[in-house]
Design a protein around this motif. Structure first.
Motif, PDB file in Angstrom:
ATOM      1  N   UNK A   1       0.933  -1.204   0.089  1.00  9.09           N
ATOM      2  CA  UNK A   1      -0.056  -0.188  -0.038  1.00  9.09           C
ATOM      3  C   UNK A   1       0.846   1.247  -0.021  1.00  9.09           C
ATOM      4  N   UNK A   2       0.756   2.233  -0.921  1.00  8.90           N
ATOM      5  CA  UNK A   2       1.395   3.265  -1.102  1.00  8.90           C
ATOM      6  C   UNK A   2       0.712   4.425  -1.256  1.00  8.90           C
ATOM      7  N   UNK A   3       1.031   5.675  -0.615  1.00 11.56           N
ATOM      8  CA  UNK A   3       0.308   6.946  -0.607  1.00 11.56           C
ATOM      9  C   UNK A   3       1.424   8.061  -1.004  1.00 11.56           C
ATOM     10  N   UNK A   4       1.414   8.880  -2.057  1.00 16.69           N
ATOM     11  CA  UNK A   4       2.243  10.032  -2.375  1.00 16.69           C
ATOM     12  C   UNK A   4       1.391  11.418  -2.382  1.00 16.69           C
ATOM     13  N   UNK A   5       2.278  12.207  -1.907  1.00 15.13           N
ATOM     14  CA  UNK A   5       1.842  13.749  -2.144  1.00 15.13           C
ATOM     15  C   UNK A   5       2.799  14.668  -2.502  1.00 15.13           C
ATOM     16  N   UNK A   6       2.457  15.458  -3.418  1.00 15.30           N
ATOM     17  CA  UNK A   6       3.389  16.309  -3.951  1.00 15.30           C
ATOM     18  C   UNK A   6       2.685  17.698  -4.003  1.00 15.30           C
ATOM     19  N   UNK A   7       3.263  18.767  -3.369  1.00 12.62           N
ATOM     20  CA  UNK A   7       2.530  19.946  -3.269  1.00 12.62           C
ATOM     21  C   UNK A   7       2.799  21.041  -4.422  1.00 12.62           C
ATOM     22  N   UNK A   8       4.090  20.818  -4.876  1.00 15.69           N
ATOM     23  CA  UNK A   8       4.343  21.367  -6.042  1.00 15.69           C
ATOM     24  C   UNK A   8       3.288  21.275  -7.198  1.00 15.69           C
ATOM     25  N   UNK A   9       3.202  20.028  -7.524  1.00 15.77           N
ATOM     26  CA  UNK A   9       2.290  19.456  -8.669  1.00 15.77           C
ATOM     27  C   UNK A   9       0.714  19.444  -8.227  1.00 15.77           C
ATOM     28  N   UNK A  10       0.549  19.652  -6.886  1.00 15.08           N
ATOM     29  CA  UNK A  10      -0.670  19.548  -6.371  1.00 15.08           C
ATOM     30  C   UNK A  10      -1.478  18.338  -6.636  1.00 15.08           C
TER      31      UNK A  10
END
Length: 102
Positions: free
Chosen positions: A43-52
């Protein structure tokens, strides 16, 4: 049986020519559950603020023969807080016929 947890993050503060300071963040978390040597769930979760955007993925792997795997993967991606932009369900079968592995 084993469970592995992972968490990684990146924080950057940038200033481009003729621009204000800008903060960027990227986060990645994972849980890997292996009840037997032949079965694994990632199970993997990713968050990128630059690409929103955020990405979530669940992958089930079954090793039915030595060197041969069956994968079932669900992936969801959103570009902003308004909701899902893309969902995928993938199936992959790898079969290896090798007399030395039997």
């Amino acid at each position: 049986p084993q469970v592995r947890l992972g968490l990684a993050g990146l924080f950057s503060r940038l200033q481009l020519p003729r621009a204000d300071w800008r903060d960027e963040q990227a986060w990645n978390g994972s849980v890997i559950i292996t009840p037997t040597t032949k079965l694994q769930l990632d199970l993997v979760a990713q968050r990128n603020s630059q690409a929103e955007q955020w990405i979530g993925q669940a992958r089930l792997r079954w090793r039915y023969l030595a060197g041969s795997d069956l994968f079932l993967v669900y992936r969801a991606q959103a570009l902003d807080e308004s909701g899902l932009e893309e969902q995928r369900l993938m199936f992959k079968l790898i079969w290896r016929n090798d007399l030395l592995l039997r």
